[in-house]
Design an enzyme around this catalytic site. Structure first.
Site, mmCIF file in Angstrom:
data_model
loop_
_atom_site.group_PDB
_atom_site.id
_atom_site.type_symbol
_atom_site.label_atom_id
_atom_site.label_comp_id
_atom_site.label_asym_id
_atom_site.label_seq_id
_atom_site.Cartn_x
_atom_site.Cartn_y
_atom_site.Cartn_z
ATOM 1 N N LYS A 113 0.824 -1.206 0.000
ATOM 2 C CA LYS A 113 0.000 0.000 0.000
ATOM 3 C C LYS A 113 0.857 1.255 0.000
ATOM 4 O O LYS A 113 0.485 2.264 -0.594
ATOM 5 C CB LYS A 113 -0.942 0.011 1.213
ATOM 6 C CG LYS A 113 -2.070 -1.003 1.106
ATOM 7 C CD LYS A 113 -3.078 -0.798 2.230
ATOM 8 C CE LYS A 113 -4.194 -1.828 2.169
ATOM 9 N NZ LYS A 113 -5.108 -1.746 3.317
ATOM 10 N N LYS A 200 -6.079 -11.442 -7.345
ATOM 11 C CA LYS A 200 -7.268 -11.512 -6.485
ATOM 12 C C LYS A 200 -8.333 -10.517 -6.893
ATOM 13 O O LYS A 200 -8.026 -9.409 -7.308
ATOM 14 C CB LYS A 200 -6.840 -11.158 -5.048
ATOM 15 C CG LYS A 200 -6.952 -12.280 -4.078
ATOM 16 C CD LYS A 200 -6.589 -11.823 -2.683
ATOM 17 C CE LYS A 200 -7.300 -10.552 -2.250
ATOM 18 N NZ LYS A 200 -7.188 -10.275 -0.821
ATOM 19 N N LYS A 203 -11.151 -4.695 -4.111
ATOM 20 C CA LYS A 203 -11.833 -3.390 -4.135
ATOM 21 C C LYS A 203 -10.994 -2.344 -4.839
ATOM 22 O O LYS A 203 -11.518 -1.372 -5.368
ATOM 23 C CB LYS A 203 -12.044 -2.891 -2.705
ATOM 24 C CG LYS A 203 -13.093 -3.606 -1.918
ATOM 25 C CD LYS A 203 -13.054 -3.072 -0.483
ATOM 26 C CE LYS A 203 -13.985 -3.857 0.413
ATOM 27 N NZ LYS A 203 -13.720 -3.566 1.839
HETATM 28 P P1 AMP Z 1 -10.834 -6.113 2.064
HETATM 29 O O1 AMP Z 1 -11.661 -6.120 0.843
HETATM 30 O O2 AMP Z 1 -9.375 -6.139 1.762
HETATM 31 O O3 AMP Z 1 -11.238 -5.058 3.060
HETATM 32 O O4 AMP Z 1 -11.076 -7.512 2.796
HETATM 33 C C1 AMP Z 1 -12.131 -7.823 3.667
HETATM 34 C C2 AMP Z 1 -12.160 -9.328 3.917
HETATM 35 O O5 AMP Z 1 -12.523 -10.019 2.708
HETATM 36 C C3 AMP Z 1 -10.826 -9.919 4.369
HETATM 37 O O6 AMP Z 1 -11.029 -10.951 5.314
HETATM 38 C C4 AMP Z 1 -10.248 -10.456 3.098
HETATM 39 O O7 AMP Z 1 -9.317 -11.454 3.317
HETATM 40 C C5 AMP Z 1 -11.494 -10.949 2.353
HETATM 41 N N1 AMP Z 1 -11.270 -10.872 0.902
HETATM 42 C C6 AMP Z 1 -11.030 -9.755 0.183
HETATM 43 N N2 AMP Z 1 -10.861 -10.042 -1.122
HETATM 44 C C7 AMP Z 1 -11.002 -11.396 -1.244
HETATM 45 C C8 AMP Z 1 -10.940 -12.310 -2.349
HETATM 46 N N3 AMP Z 1 -10.716 -11.899 -3.589
HETATM 47 N N4 AMP Z 1 -11.140 -13.617 -2.091
HETATM 48 C C9 AMP Z 1 -11.368 -14.052 -0.839
HETATM 49 N N5 AMP Z 1 -11.433 -13.249 0.243
HETATM 50 C C10 AMP Z 1 -11.257 -11.931 0.055
#
Ligand code: AMP
Ligand code: TRP
Length: 337
Positions: A113, A200, A203
């Site tokens: 980041k 992956k 967002k």
């Molecule tokens: P974030 O979107 O980074 O705020 O992630 C929020 C939660 O969703 C965390 O526990 C991440 O590990 C999970 N997460 C985010 N993107 C993915 C993805 N592409 N596949 C599986 N889990 C995800």
């Protein structure tokens, strides 16, 4: 002994997508049957990157409403907004003062980041994992269900609890803090991008077409799936290293259709893309439809959401304040009278 305790959270930045749901939130819902569950919207984490104050409240409430729409049940879980429980910020400070700087400098997510943010990196971004440790440790959580990318942050929370708090300020019979374990579930643990099966779904991907957001309307879902990257081969299969897109889309179909991996693999083994994609689109739209309907309801009349979040905050606060007092006392602070 009560039931084992679980805590997790998601940042209210950007729309939640299929990866957040299948990799995180869906698992939280199942844990409610067997665990004592706390789920928060981590709005303090959301300001570790430049943010828009005009949107923070809406994004926070929207995320909380999605928790409920996805099946988190306020009768069985405490659902709350992180910044409304002051103990999170306060424990973060206490932990800051015992956490070595170089532990934070080696966090992979920080390094990634920081590169993206260039000259604008705040102290908060570096401190992000300590705030996350405070979130977890305040609730004496036994288990923290997260996606694979958060494993390093969990290790850090364990090290802070064990080496920096318990070893220094507790004694063997009376640890100050509970040492949490990560819970990383395999199925859906990594949902990949629709435009690149090797990265992956995220967002922060600039390409909207790379992800399906939980609130995308049916036409948009169908369009995104239609445009999703494929390969020239016919037939869908799992685990072919040369066909990451196939693995990802078939995996999504298996989960979203409710058919499971074996049945899905069998059904689609000889299918062409033209036949498979509408099938996947329909399964996705159908799986998201009840979530979207419930979300609309909750946002149209805020009374229920407000009540849930007020209750959740009160429940969270009573647990968090007790832990905070334990740490303050172990570290030698004068007792609040
Ligand atoms: P974030 O979107 O980074 O705020 O992630 C929020 C939660 O969703 C965390 O526990 C991440 O590990 C999970 N997460 C985010 N993107 C993915 C993805 N592409 N596949 C599986 N889990 C995800
Ligand atoms: N860092 C986590 C993520 O990006 C979000 C988070 C903050 C979290 N505090 C937490 C997750 C506490 C689990 C427990 O996914």
């Amino acid at each position: 002994m009560g039931r084992p305790r679980v805590l997790s959270g998601v940042q209210p930045t950007g729309a939640l997508h299929l990866g957040n749901w299948l990799g995180a939130i869906r698992n939280w819902v199942d844990l409610q049957d067997s665990h004592d569950t706390f789920f928060c919207v981590v709005d303090l984490h959301a300001i570790t990157a430049p943010h828009d104050p005009a949107r923070l409240t809406d994004d926070t409430l929207n995320t909380a409403a999605l928790y409920l729409a996805c099946g988190m049940d306020p009768e069985r879980s405490s659902i709350f907004i992180q910044s409304q429980v002051a103990a999170h910020s306060e424990l973060c400070w206490l932990l800051n003062c015992v956490t070595p700087l170089n532990w934070l400098e080696r966090m992979i997510q920080f390094k990634e980041k920081a590169v993206k943010q260039g000259d604008n990196v705040s102290v908060g971004l570096l401190d992000y994992p300590v705030l996350m440790a405070a979130d977890i440790l305040l609730y004496d959580a036994d288990l923290v269900p997260v996606g694979e990318d958060q494993k390093q942050h969990l290790e850090l929370a364990r090290d802070i609890a064990q080496q920096r708090i318990n070893a220094r300020f507790g004694n063997e019979n009376h640890p100050v803090l509970m040492v949490p374990k990560p819970l990383i579930l395999k199925e859906g643990a990594r949902v990949m991008s629709l435009t690149d099966g090797r990265s992956k779904m995220s967002k922060s991907d600039l390409n909207e077409g790379s992800r399906i957001n939980l609130l995308d309307p049916p036409e948009l879902i169908t369009k995104k799936i239609k445009r999703a990257k494929t390969d020239p081969e016919r037939g869908l299969e799992f685990a072919n290293p040369d066909r990451p897109e196939t693995d990802n889309l078939l995996g999504l179909y298996a989960i979203l259709s409710g058919k499971g991996r074996d049945a899905a693999a069998q059904e689609c083994a000889d299918m062409g893309w033209g036949q498979f994609k509408p099938l996947l689109a329909d399964a996705t739209v159908a799986a998201l439809e009840p979530i979207q309907a419930r979300h609309r309801e909750l946002m149209a009349d805020r009374t229920e959401l407000d009540r849930v979040l007020d209750n959740g905050r009160d429940q969270a606060e009573s647990v968090a304040n007790e832990t905070l007092e334990r740490v303050r006392s172990a570290m030698g602070f004068a007792k609040r009278r």
